[in-house]
Motif scaffolding. Structure first.
Motif, short mmCIF file in Angstrom:
data_model
loop_
_atom_site.label_atom_id
_atom_site.label_comp_id
_atom_site.label_asym_id
_atom_site.label_seq_id
_atom_site.Cartn_x
_atom_site.Cartn_y
_atom_site.Cartn_z
N GLN A 1 0.83 -1.21 0.00
CA GLN A 1 0.00 0.00 0.00
C GLN A 1 0.86 1.25 0.00
N GLU A 2 1.94 1.22 0.80
CA GLU A 2 2.83 2.38 0.84
C GLU A 2 3.55 2.57 -0.48
N ALA A 3 3.91 1.45 -1.15
CA ALA A 3 4.55 1.55 -2.46
C ALA A 3 3.60 2.16 -3.48
N GLU A 4 2.32 1.81 -3.39
CA GLU A 4 1.34 2.40 -4.29
C GLU A 4 1.15 3.89 -4.00
N THR A 5 1.20 4.25 -2.72
CA THR A 5 1.12 5.67 -2.36
C THR A 5 2.30 6.44 -2.92
N ALA A 6 3.50 5.85 -2.81
CA ALA A 6 4.69 6.50 -3.35
C ALA A 6 4.59 6.64 -4.86
N ARG A 7 4.07 5.62 -5.54
CA ARG A 7 3.90 5.69 -6.99
C ARG A 7 2.91 6.79 -7.37
N ARG A 8 1.82 6.87 -6.61
CA ARG A 8 0.82 7.89 -6.90
C ARG A 8 1.39 9.29 -6.71
N LYS A 9 2.19 9.47 -5.65
CA LYS A 9 2.79 10.78 -5.41
C LYS A 9 3.78 11.13 -6.53
N PHE A 10 4.51 10.12 -7.02
CA PHE A 10 5.45 10.35 -8.12
C PHE A 10 4.69 10.78 -9.37
N ILE A 11 3.58 10.12 -9.63
CA ILE A 11 2.78 10.48 -10.81
C ILE A 11 2.24 11.90 -10.68
N LEU A 12 1.70 12.24 -9.51
CA LEU A 12 1.11 13.56 -9.32
C LEU A 12 2.15 14.67 -9.34
N THR A 13 3.35 14.38 -8.84
CA THR A 13 4.37 15.42 -8.73
C THR A 13 5.18 15.57 -10.01
N TYR A 14 5.49 14.46 -10.66
CA TYR A 14 6.39 14.52 -11.82
C TYR A 14 5.73 14.12 -13.14
N VAL A 15 5.05 12.95 -13.15
CA VAL A 15 4.56 12.43 -14.42
C VAL A 15 3.44 13.30 -14.98
N GLN A 16 2.45 13.60 -14.16
CA GLN A 16 1.30 14.36 -14.66
C GLN A 16 1.68 15.75 -15.17
#
Length: 327
Positions: free
Chosen positions: A168-183
């Motif tokens: 779950q924490e890995a998914e949270t980290a992935r989501r934060k990466f997407i929101l901060t950098y990818v998007q």
């Protein structure tokens, strides 16, 4: 200044007295406890289970410090000499607490395990430097406590961050990466790649001059990058949306916008117009497919929808630029 860089002003570990070794151990435990609490504070919002790990690690370091202070009082009295890790040559160093904001959760866990390994090595060396039996026993016990059969970080991780929580924490980290950098980066790449197609190719076919086309493309790309970067950074501070640092998002958006435009502007540094245009068209094709891949891979957009939105839209803008340039 040179002595600060070379460490000549520091004392060799072998020169420390038994009292100074205890004082160094006390200050080191205090520093490590503060670092673990800083990690806990940083992780508490997004990774509460891992935050518990570091809170218990800080508590453990506090217990070690209390034992060391009691031993110092029994052996040397209440006055503890001021000696810290940066006073001793070759002693392991710790990064400042504020650098934790730049570390991922996995890097923080690894850093904690490295800290324990260093502390274990220190206590073994310190025990060899002492002659008092009780002090030697305490330092040996602390070495075992730091090492254990597994590191404290790993043991506490099994207790507070089991596989499902870590997932779950890995998914949270992935989501934060997407929101901060990818998007924001994807939005910038799309804007830079698509919006600059018309002015660049319109200029190319209107003038037939590669240098003029390059200058137009360069100015359009840099201008769009600055505009997109400031817009992204200014419109959302990330506090409520959870999209992360506005500076990071602004840089991601601005840099990718500029890259998107420069991709098909740089070929016009080639003097031959036909060759430059051929290369630029090929670059545009690659850019649009890269955007479609990013949408599919990171944003989970179906291939058909990504291709329709990006490739077809880019083709229409590209056609508009050619038509306007030939008008």
């Amino acid at each position: 200044m040179l002595s600060r860089l070379t460490g000549f002003h520091r004392r060799p570990f072998d020169s420390l007295s038994e009292q100074e070794i205890l004082a160094l151990a006390i200050s080191s435990e205090e520093d490590d406890a503060r670092i673990y609490l800083a990690y806990a504070d940083h992780l508490h919002g997004d990774y509460p289970q891992s935050a518990k790990v570091f809170e218990e690690m800080a508590a453990e370091e506090g217990e070690h410090r209390a034992l060391l202070i009691e031993r110092h009082k029994a052996r040397f009295g209440d006055r503890i000499p001021l000696i810290r890790r940066d006073h001793v040559r070759g002693y392991y160093e710790r990064k400042p607490d504020w650098l934790v904001k730049n570390l991922s959760i996995d890097r923080i866990r690894q850093t904690a395990e490295d800290m324990e390994a260093q502390a274990h090595t220190f206590y073994l060396a310190a025990a060899r430097r002492t002659s008092d039996a009780d002090t030697r026993k305490l330092l040996g016990d602390l070495a075992l406590a730091e090492k254990g059969h597994e590191s404290l970080a790993r043991r506490l991780g099994l207790e507070h961050a089991p596989a499902d929580v870590k997932a779950q924490e890995a998914e949270t980290a992935r989501r934060k990466f997407i929101l901060t950098y990818v998007q924001p980066g994807l939005a910038g790449l799309m804007d830079g790649s698509v919006s600059t197609l018309a002015p660049i190719f319109a200029t190319a076919f209107a003038t037939g001059d590669t240098w003029t086309t390059f200058l137009v493309g360069l100015s359009a790309s840099i201008g769009a990058g600055i505009s997109m970067g400031f817009t992204e950074a200014a419109h959302d501070d990330g506090v409520i949306s959870g999209r992360g640092s506005p500076l990071k998002r602004g840089l991601a958006s601005g840099i990718m916008t500029a890259i998107g435009g420069l991709g098909h502007a740089l070929p016009y540094l080639i003097p031959d117009f036909t060759l430059a245009t051929t290369v630029a068209i090929a670059v545009v094709f690659i850019e649009l497919w890269v955007i479609a891949w990013i949408q599919n891979h990171w944003m989970e957009t179906p291939w058909s929808r990504a291709i329709f939105q990006v490739v077809l839209g880019g083709a229409l803008v590209f056609a508009a630029g050619i038509l306007i340039g030939n008008a």
